[in-house]
Design an enzyme around this catalytic site. Structure first.
Site, PDB file in Angstrom:
ATOM      1  N   VAL A 105       0.724  -1.218   0.011  1.00 39.49           N
ATOM      2  CA  VAL A 105       0.009  -0.008  -0.079  1.00 39.49           C
ATOM      3  C   VAL A 105       0.820   1.353  -0.007  1.00 39.49           C
ATOM      4  CG1 VAL A 105      -2.082  -0.912   1.096  1.00 39.49           C
ATOM      5  CG2 VAL A 105      -0.082  -0.102   2.561  1.00 39.49           C
ATOM      6  N   HIS A 123      -4.674  -4.104  -2.097  1.00 32.56           N
ATOM      7  CA  HIS A 123      -5.027  -3.858  -0.875  1.00 32.56           C
ATOM      8  C   HIS A 123      -5.184  -2.126  -0.479  1.00 32.56           C
ATOM      9  CE1 HIS A 123      -3.200  -7.870   0.757  1.00 32.56           C
ATOM     10  NE2 HIS A 123      -4.339  -8.009   0.388  1.00 32.56           N
ATOM     11  N   CYS A 200     -14.301  14.656   6.051  1.00 28.72           N
ATOM     12  CA  CYS A 200     -14.757  14.722   4.771  1.00 28.72           C
ATOM     13  C   CYS A 200     -15.262  15.923   4.193  1.00 28.72           C
ATOM     14  CB  CYS A 200     -15.936  13.661   4.647  1.00 28.72           C
ATOM     15  SG  CYS A 200     -16.588  13.609   2.894  1.00 28.72           S
ATOM     16  N   ASN A 269      12.338 -14.529  -3.547  1.00 27.25           N
ATOM     17  CA  ASN A 269      12.042 -14.207  -2.133  1.00 27.25           C
ATOM     18  C   ASN A 269      13.267 -14.598  -1.372  1.00 27.25           C
ATOM     19  OD1 ASN A 269      10.311 -13.235   0.082  1.00 27.25           O
ATOM     20  ND2 ASN A 269       9.230 -15.232   0.301  1.00 27.25           N
TER      21      ASN A 269
END
Length: 306
Positions: A105, A123, A200, A269
């Site tokens: 993210v 995500h 908001c 990885n």
């Protein structure tokens, strides 16, 4: 050149359709902490416990302090060579031939210049904000203001002073120590009133981070588009699993669906099973180490030098 790398690089130019599945391990190479192991604490809170709707409902001020800290860290971080390698790869194909599915993210993939038409942030993003009111659909994308409110400005001071307080401790059984620099316990959490948190501009209710919290569903529109990509012809030739084990939904489902359709898997990885590294898993390559360093080498036949 080892055998697996040679085989992978011979196969790569033949691929008509590719998926890159990206996890936290790639961003760790840019200095960002993960939610796992010794990096899983913030101010003595388990990070996973803060990334839930219940945590926000109970104490939005606490959760916003945590996410303000994460936003600041992500803004300080820079895309690494692995991000740039995938960015170059995204411009070698059309969006119906290549996609990156990122579980991160932090926005580092988009900041690397990745083709946005082929980037799926399943995500969400630390830099998206959305209204908490059920009756309001306000969303603010790519808001890089930091801090979002004056009450949240202390997170910058904490992040910039981590290096001065860094030490580790472990338990008597020799388990991983906890890096106090990632859990600044000496600065207690402030109590912040809701009126001092992001609100908001439409309905004046609380804004929340535009991320998918534990217990929430992934965005249906994105999952539908990814499913269409996976199921449509031609089939996916290759899935790159980068900085993640690929064993958790939905990552594991994409890997298995690619396998079932005859595609191959390449894992980049720090933790890979020995049978994969030894070439004993059919149609699977394993490259163990820092994905940010390995990807530019492995993808060189298609992207050239980084």
């Amino acid at each position: 050149m080892n055998k697996q790398l040679k085989e992978f690089q011979e196969y790569l130019p033949k691929c008509r359709k590719i998926i890159a599945l990206v996890g936290a391990g790639l961003s760790a190479s840019s200095g960002l902490p993960t939610f796992r192991g010794s990096q899983g604490l913030w101010k003595n809170f388990n990070m996973i416990d803060l990334a839930t709707p219940d945590a926000f409902y109970i104490d939005p001020g606490l959760v916003w302090q945590f996410y303000s800290w994460r936003r600041y860290g992500a803004l300080r971080a820079k895309p690494n060579k692995g991000h740039y390698a995938l960015s170059k790869l995204s411009h070698k194909f059309n969006s119906d031939e290549y996609i990156t599915i990122t579980q991160n993210v932090d926005g580092l993939s988009s900041r690397s210049g990745h083709n946005l038409d082929s980037l799926y942030e399943i995500h969400g993003s630390l830099f998206d904000l959305k209204c908490t009111s059920f009756m309001c659909n306000y969303v603010d994308h790519n808001n890089f203001k930091q801090p979002l409110t004056k009450a949240l400005e202390d997170t910058e001071f904490e992040y910039s002073n981590l290096s001065t307080r860094k030490r580790t401790f472990g338990d008597s059984d020799g388990n991983d120590g906890v890096d106090i620099s990632l859990s600044p316990q000496f600065n207690p959490v402030k109590t912040i009133s809701e009126k001092d948190l992001p609100s908001c501009p439409v309905c004046h209710d609380l804004l929340r981070p535009g991320v998918v919290w534990f217990g929430e569903s992934l965005p249906l529109n994105l999952i539908t588009e990814i499913d269409s990509f996976v199921e449509s012809d031609p089939s996916v030739d290759l899935i790159l699993v980068i900085g993640t084990s690929g064993t958790v939904y939905p990552a594991n489902s994409y890997v298995e669906r690619v396998r079932l359709k005859g595609g191959k898997v390449a894992i980049f990885n720090t933790d890979i099973e020995d049978n994969i590294l030894n070439g004993k898993v059919e149609d699977t390559w394993g490259f163990k180490g820092d994905a940010a360093e390995l990807l530019p080498i492995a993808l060189k036949p298609l992207i050239g030098d980084i």
